[in-house]
Design an enzyme around this catalytic site. Structure first.
Site, PDB file in Angstrom:
ATOM      1  CB  CYS A 175       5.431  11.074  24.883  1.00 38.73           C
ATOM      2  SG  CYS A 175       5.274   9.294  24.871  1.00 38.73           S
ATOM      3  CB  CYS A 192       3.346  -2.097  30.790  1.00 36.53           C
ATOM      4  SG  CYS A 192       2.174  -2.516  29.473  1.00 36.53           S
ATOM      5  CB  CYS A 240       5.407  -5.784  23.806  1.00 34.88           C
ATOM      6  SG  CYS A 240       3.636  -5.425  23.699  1.00 34.88           S
ATOM      7  CB  CYS A 242       8.191  -2.959  25.126  1.00 32.99           C
ATOM      8  SG  CYS A 242       7.737  -1.457  26.006  1.00 32.99           S
ATOM      9  N   GLY A 256       2.979   2.043  29.873  1.00 33.75           N
ATOM     10  CA  GLY A 256       1.650   1.581  30.260  1.00 33.75           C
ATOM     11  C   GLY A 256       0.721   1.364  29.088  1.00 33.75           C
ATOM     12  CD  GLU A 257      -2.971  -0.885  26.048  1.00 31.91           C
ATOM     13  OE1 GLU A 257      -1.975  -0.879  25.303  1.00 31.91           O
ATOM     14  OE2 GLU A 257      -4.051  -0.363  25.727  1.00 31.91           O
ATOM     15  CB  SER A 277      -0.299   4.543  21.654  1.00 30.30           C
ATOM     16  OG  SER A 277       0.356   3.510  20.961  1.00 30.30           O
ATOM     17  CB  SER A 326       1.358  -1.017  19.178  1.00 31.20           C
ATOM     18  OG  SER A 326       1.530   0.237  19.791  1.00 31.20           O
ATOM     19  CG  LEU A 327      -0.496  -3.988  12.678  1.00 23.80           C
ATOM     20  CD1 LEU A 327      -1.644  -4.749  13.318  1.00 23.80           C
ATOM     21  CD2 LEU A 327      -0.939  -3.397  11.341  1.00 23.80           C
ATOM     22  CG  HIS A 328       4.655  -3.227  16.718  1.00 26.37           C
ATOM     23  ND1 HIS A 328       4.607  -1.915  16.279  1.00 26.37           N
ATOM     24  CD2 HIS A 328       4.604  -3.155  18.072  1.00 26.37           C
ATOM     25  CE1 HIS A 328       4.546  -1.103  17.322  1.00 26.37           C
ATOM     26  NE2 HIS A 328       4.540  -1.821  18.420  1.00 26.37           N
TER      27      HIS A 328
HETATM   28  N1  SAH Z   1       0.805   0.271  25.471  1.00 24.22           N
HETATM   29  C1  SAH Z   1       0.607   1.197  24.402  1.00 24.22           C
HETATM   30  C2  SAH Z   1       1.333   2.518  24.566  1.00 24.22           C
HETATM   31  C3  SAH Z   1       2.726   2.514  25.082  1.00 24.22           C
HETATM   32  S1  SAH Z   1       4.003   1.970  23.999  1.00 24.22           S
HETATM   33  C4  SAH Z   1       0.957   0.551  23.090  1.00 24.22           C
HETATM   34  O1  SAH Z   1       1.399  -0.594  23.088  1.00 24.22           O
HETATM   35  O2  SAH Z   1       0.745   1.165  22.056  1.00 24.22           O
HETATM   36  C5  SAH Z   1       4.163   3.197  22.774  1.00 24.22           C
HETATM   37  C6  SAH Z   1       4.735   2.691  21.463  1.00 24.22           C
HETATM   38  O3  SAH Z   1       6.159   2.475  21.552  1.00 24.22           O
HETATM   39  C7  SAH Z   1       4.166   1.362  21.024  1.00 24.22           C
HETATM   40  O4  SAH Z   1       3.925   1.387  19.657  1.00 24.22           O
HETATM   41  C8  SAH Z   1       5.284   0.411  21.364  1.00 24.22           C
HETATM   42  O5  SAH Z   1       5.165  -0.796  20.685  1.00 24.22           O
HETATM   43  C9  SAH Z   1       6.484   1.216  20.991  1.00 24.22           C
HETATM   44  N2  SAH Z   1       7.758   0.754  21.524  1.00 24.22           N
HETATM   45  C10 SAH Z   1       7.990   0.092  22.667  1.00 24.22           C
HETATM   46  N3  SAH Z   1       9.302  -0.171  22.808  1.00 24.22           N
HETATM   47  C11 SAH Z   1       9.918   0.359  21.740  1.00 24.22           C
HETATM   48  C12 SAH Z   1      11.272   0.414  21.313  1.00 24.22           C
HETATM   49  N4  SAH Z   1      12.247  -0.107  22.035  1.00 24.22           N
HETATM   50  N5  SAH Z   1      11.547   1.036  20.142  1.00 24.22           N
HETATM   51  C13 SAH Z   1      10.559   1.606  19.415  1.00 24.22           C
HETATM   52  N6  SAH Z   1       9.278   1.587  19.769  1.00 24.22           N
HETATM   53  C14 SAH Z   1       8.952   0.962  20.917  1.00 24.22           C
END
Ligand code: SAH
Length: 337
Positions: free
Chosen positions: A100, A107, A111, A114, A150-151, A182, A205-207
């Protein structure tokens, strides 16, 4: 940093030495054989090795910390040539080891849940710095996911260069089908990537299944709401024929109700989609919690009819969540032993 270009970021034709076949040979030393110095490239003439050392940097990132979890997950904290720190994780599955990778130091997306975005973006990584994480992590990897800090679509050109470097047949030769990228949902980035037609799996990353909930968790949703994101995902599938993977980090009391699950099912039904439900990894200082196992099960049950999995929590005993090792080290706290 001594300002020399990082040779790991280059394709064979860009190394600029003669005769031509030497470039391929050097590229193979780096990508296939994992050489960490020009001195190791023993079948190159000495003068050529000296020329390479003169013109290029081949700095391995310095491994500061490696945490190994009881389940085999590892986390590596590296220091880059300019002192920036980044994280890489290794996950052991039945079918092999996934790496990974981080694509940025920090970043800018912010979010809410995160750990990575806490201090904003320091800088983007070069393709070579991404490749180095895969080459020097100490494991023979069979998959790579761009899911670290990072994004990736905020660092579009270097990320695409990395994808082409790591999949190059003369180098590491990791198939693009074994790579996932991702994104938090950068719609223009998704469309640009779709145009390239690389068979990389897009993870979104929909969430949350609705703009109200998603907007509270992810600032990007205010720019690109779910309807636009779904359109972009449709276009990505049309171009690549790769099913989209939707990540759903489940957080207690925020997005974990059966109603959320039903709306999610409604949103994704009939689309080429796989849903990854990920129990939230708590981040120190954030007010979010992981729902109990029952709530997770109830949620998953509502997704019947969709292709969905609940991700096992890996490495929870070693600061599992993304960016926690890096932020702990930035705050001057020692990572756990
Ligand atoms: N920026 C990209 C990739 C990095 S984050 C993205 O947003 O997809 C990778 C994944 O981990 C994303 O789905 C993110 O939302 C999730 N993530 C971030 N913090 C987390 C946490 N504390 N617990 C579980 N997943 C988390």
């Amino acid at each position: 940093m001594d300002g020399k270009p990082n040779i790991l970021s280059l394709f064979p034709g860009e190394i600029g030495v003669s005769p031509d076949y030497r470039q391929k040979q050097i590229f193979a030393w780096l990508g296939k054989k994992g050489a960490r110095s020009f001195g190791e490239m023993t079948d190159l003439p000495k003068a050529l090795r000296a020329e390479l050392a003169e013109r290029y940097a081949l700095e391995s990132p310095r491994e500061l910390t490696r945490l190994v979890s009881a389940d085999g997950t590892q986390k590596i904290l590296w220091e880059l040539a300019d002192g920036e720190r980044i994280e890489t994780a290794l996950m052991r599955y039945r079918h092999g080891v996934s790496v990974c990778l981080s694509t940025q130091a920090g970043c800018r997306q912010g979010c809410a849940f995160c750990a990575s975005g806490g201090n904003g973006l320091s800088r983007s990584l070069s393709a070579g710095e991404m490749l180095a994480q895969a080459l020097y992590c100490g494991e023979e990897i069979s998959r790579a996911v761009l899911m670290g800090t990072g994004e990736p679509l905020d660092n579009f050109n270097e990320t695409v260069r990395f994808l082409k470097l790591i999949s190059h047949p003369d180098g590491r030769n990791l198939g693009l089908r074994h790579i996932s990228l991702s994104t938090c949902g950068d719609v223009p980035g998704i469309l640009k990537l779709a145009e390239l037609g690389l068979p990389v799996t897009l993870s979104v990353s929909l969430h949350a299944p609705d703009d109200e909930t998603r907007g509270r968790l992810m600032p990007i949703n205010r720019r690109y709401p779910i309807s636009e994101l779904m359109d972009a995902c449709g276009k990505y599938f049309a171009k690549t024929a790769r099913r989209i993977s939707y990540e759903y980090v489940i957080i207690e009391g925020l997005n974990d109700s059966p109603g959320h699950a039903r709306r999610l099912a409604l949103l994704l039904r009939g689309r080429p989609a796989h849903v990854n439900v990920i129990p939230y990894n708590p981040v120190p200082g954030k007010p979010f919690r992981r729902p109990g196992a029952d709530a997770v099960r109830r949620f998953a049950r509502e997704l019947e009819g969709l292709s969905a999995t609940v991700r096992r929590t890996l490495g929870a005993d070693i600061d599992g969540a993304c960016g926690q090792l890096r932020s702990a080290s930035r705050a001057g706290r020692e990572p756990p032993p």
